[in-house]
Scaffold this active site. Structure first.
Site, mmCIF file in Angstrom:
data_model
loop_
_atom_site.group_PDB
_atom_site.id
_atom_site.type_symbol
_atom_site.label_atom_id
_atom_site.label_comp_id
_atom_site.label_asym_id
_atom_site.label_seq_id
_atom_site.Cartn_x
_atom_site.Cartn_y
_atom_site.Cartn_z
ATOM 1 N N CYS A 1 0.841 -1.209 0.000
ATOM 2 C CA CYS A 1 0.000 0.000 0.000
ATOM 3 C C CYS A 1 0.873 1.256 0.000
ATOM 4 O O CYS A 1 0.891 2.015 -0.957
ATOM 5 C CB CYS A 1 -0.888 0.036 1.245
HETATM 6 N N1 SAJ Z 1 6.893 2.123 8.724
HETATM 7 C C1 SAJ Z 1 7.967 2.840 9.217
HETATM 8 N N2 SAJ Z 1 7.742 3.745 10.207
HETATM 9 C C2 SAJ Z 1 6.492 3.957 10.718
HETATM 10 C C3 SAJ Z 1 5.416 3.219 10.197
HETATM 11 C C4 SAJ Z 1 5.632 2.299 9.205
HETATM 12 O O1 SAJ Z 1 9.102 2.665 8.777
HETATM 13 O O2 SAJ Z 1 6.361 4.770 11.631
HETATM 14 C C5 SAJ Z 1 7.109 1.173 7.636
HETATM 15 C C6 SAJ Z 1 6.726 -0.236 8.002
HETATM 16 O O3 SAJ Z 1 7.822 -0.928 8.564
HETATM 17 C C7 SAJ Z 1 6.320 -0.828 6.652
HETATM 18 C C8 SAJ Z 1 5.759 0.369 5.901
HETATM 19 O O4 SAJ Z 1 6.256 1.537 6.562
HETATM 20 O O5 SAJ Z 1 7.445 -1.322 5.977
HETATM 21 C C9 SAJ Z 1 4.226 0.413 5.865
HETATM 22 O O6 SAJ Z 1 3.822 0.246 7.180
HETATM 23 P P1 SAJ Z 1 2.297 0.617 7.662
HETATM 24 O O7 SAJ Z 1 2.313 0.637 9.156
HETATM 25 O O8 SAJ Z 1 1.806 1.791 6.964
HETATM 26 O O9 SAJ Z 1 1.485 -0.689 7.306
HETATM 27 P P2 SAJ Z 1 0.688 -1.104 6.005
HETATM 28 O O10 SAJ Z 1 1.470 -0.984 4.775
HETATM 29 O O11 SAJ Z 1 0.099 -2.411 6.346
HETATM 30 O O12 SAJ Z 1 -0.455 0.013 5.917
HETATM 31 C C10 SAJ Z 1 -1.759 -0.344 6.236
HETATM 32 C C11 SAJ Z 1 -2.606 0.677 5.542
HETATM 33 N N3 SAJ Z 1 -3.981 0.263 5.583
HETATM 34 C C12 SAJ Z 1 -4.722 0.466 4.477
HETATM 35 O O13 SAJ Z 1 -4.285 0.958 3.447
HETATM 36 C C13 SAJ Z 1 -6.127 0.039 4.567
HETATM 37 C C14 SAJ Z 1 -2.472 2.016 6.238
HETATM 38 O O14 SAJ Z 1 -3.472 2.922 5.720
HETATM 39 C C15 SAJ Z 1 -2.672 1.880 7.713
HETATM 40 O O15 SAJ Z 1 -2.563 3.148 8.325
HETATM 41 C C16 SAJ Z 1 -1.599 0.953 8.241
HETATM 42 O O16 SAJ Z 1 -1.872 -0.337 7.646
HETATM 43 C C17 SAJ Z 1 -1.655 0.840 9.759
HETATM 44 O O17 SAJ Z 1 -1.973 1.858 10.406
HETATM 45 O O18 SAJ Z 1 -1.298 -0.232 10.241
#
Ligand code: SAJ
Length: 447
Positions: A284
């Protein structure tokens, strides 16, 4: 958000369709039985609709027909009960959608190698739907895409059948907000944004979802709904890029970024905590913003925040390797020939999903630089990527004790970090997993 229309403002076709949804006697279809489509199909079936799930993968269809789940958030018991009472069926054939009242399209929207949007899955679903599109039917696109897709790409295909949108059939966009593994916000209780090609389309789509989902947020158009999703995920990508650049700045200034991040998080308003890391993974966050910047190029605008964040996030694998090389250098060890154990490779903690994981870039770069690379990830038994293949080492602590450096790339909760710290010669921690577990040790260097 819009107030919506009263029933008497709706054409008879729309009123009749809404009544079918409100009576929960409707038949609906969900195209794409993945981490978005299957939970949606289940919640629609549990609300009373007869649901047909369509997937190209016969293995998925067979599992569903046997009452078995392949998605962590959905139990086989839930599937089996719905299949047994006839509320959920699965098929590879679109013909089983004949005469349905509504269809949700939940297919992938990846990027091509060129970085352009790849809408082939949507296009093939739309073209397969055209023969069964009939008067008194609503189609809702859920797949994340650039603003304008529903109106510019889906609408012409459907109107080519001779049916009129907003009168005969109804068409809307509703962004998926599924976060696999999350228990507090589920497909049922997460507010659902819906925007139609016309206000009447919005009403009909809202009626289909309104029987199953807790909160419906109507917006004035499909473009608003498409853009809403992209703002949500661009917000994350840009803020992760920001905190990654803050990590680089702090290193230059000799300041501990993790202490700064934790201290800033004490602010109870006007701030949201993000943490630095080795890059941006998942299907995403790295991808959705590029759908938006691609669309903006078509109107001769450069989405600078998106492009800058993408540049910073994409460069983080190289940056963390450089930092680890500096740590090895302090022990007079060149990276070339050093044994490096990568700990955690999934794209985020406590999942098995490898898509776009920064660990793939980290391992590839380490191999290119001549390091001897192993990895350990309890969720990922093996990796085959870009011409190399590795298997997760069977004995973590033994591999730690033999490594010149352990690089923590993904901080799964089920790792014994104190034991890793005890056995390690050097740890380069890109996630502050050691700090989070209260471990302060001179052999642990963190991003
Ligand atoms: N990450 C960081 N630092 C952070 C947060 C994330 O490096 O502070 C990295 C993670 O390790 C990962 C990537 O970014 O590699 C994405 O992480 P994410 O927490 O955004 O997780 P996703 O990709 O599963 O995003 C989903 C998304 N959900 C939908 O699109 C419906 C996102 O909108 C959500 O906000 C997120 O999950 C969530 O909050 O868990």
């Amino acid at each position: 958000m819009t107030e919506g229309l009263s029933k008497k403002e709706l054409p008879p076709t729309a009123q009749a369709l809404i009544e079918r949804f409100e009576s929960c006697q409707a038949r609906v279809g969900v195209i794409g039985m993945g981490y978005v489509g299957l939970p949606l199909a289940v919640i629609l079936a549990e609300s009373g609709y007869s649901v047909t799930g369509i997937d190209l993968d016969p293995k998925k269809v067979e599992m569903l027909q046997r009452g078995e789940s392949y998605i962590e958030d959905i139990s086989s018991a839930q599937i089996a009960k719905l299949v047994k009472n006839g509320k959920l069926t699965a098929s590879t054939s679109f013909e089983s959608l004949t005469k349905v009242d509504g269809v949700s399209i939940c297919v992938p929207t990846p990027l091509r190698k060129t970085g352009d949007p790849d809408l082939t899955f949507i296009i093939s679903a739309v073209r397969a739907l055209c023969p069964i599109l009939h008067s008194g039917m609503v189609v809702i696109l859920e797949s994340t895409t650039y603003p304008g897709t529903t109106r510019e790409m889906l609408l012409p295909e459907f109107e080519a059948t001779g049916l009129l949108v907003g009168e005969d059939f109804f068409l809307a966009f509703s962004p998926e907000r599924i976060d696999p593994g999350r228990l507090d916000w589920t497909v049922k209780n997460t507010p659902k944004v819906i925007g139609g090609i016309t206000p009447i389309c919005t009403e009909v789509a809202a009626a289909m979802y309104g029987q199953a989902l807790t909160s419906i947020i109507k917006v004035s158009s499909s473009e608003v709904a498409e853009m809403t999703k992209l703002l949500e995920n661009t917000f994350r990508a840009v803020n992760i890029g920001l905190v990654n650049e803050v990590a680089i700045m702090c290193n230059r200034l000799g300041i501990d970024v993790w202490e700064v991040v934790d201290a800033a998080a004490s602010k109870p308003f006007g701030y949201m905590k993000f943490t630095p890391g080795p890059g941006l993974g998942g299907h995403c966050i790295p991808i959705d913003p590029l759908y938006l910047s691609w669309k903006l190029k078509s109107v001769k605008y450069t989405a600078r925040f998106i492009e800058l964040a993408s540049e910073i996030n994409t460069n983080m694998p190289r940056y963390v390797i450089q930092r680890m090389q500096d740590a090895l250098n302090e022990q007079s060890k060149p990276l070339k020939g050093s044994r490096v154990l990568v700990l955690g490779v999934a794209y985020k903690p406590n999942v098995s999903d490898l898509r776009e994981s920064p660990a793939l870039d980290v391992i590839g770069l380490l191999l290119q630089k001549g390091a001897i690379v192993e990895y350990y990830d309890p969720y990922v038994p093996s990796i085959e990527h870009d011409g190399w293949m590795l298997e997760s080492v069977p004995d973590l602590i033994k591999a730690v004790s033999q490594a010149d450096c352990v690089m923590i790339v993904t901080d799964h909760a089920n790792i014994d970090y104190p034991a890793v710290a005890e056995a390690a010669t050097l740890v380069f921690d890109t996630r502050n997993a050691m700090g989070t577990n209260g471990i302060r040790d001179s052999k642990v260097v963190r991003l």
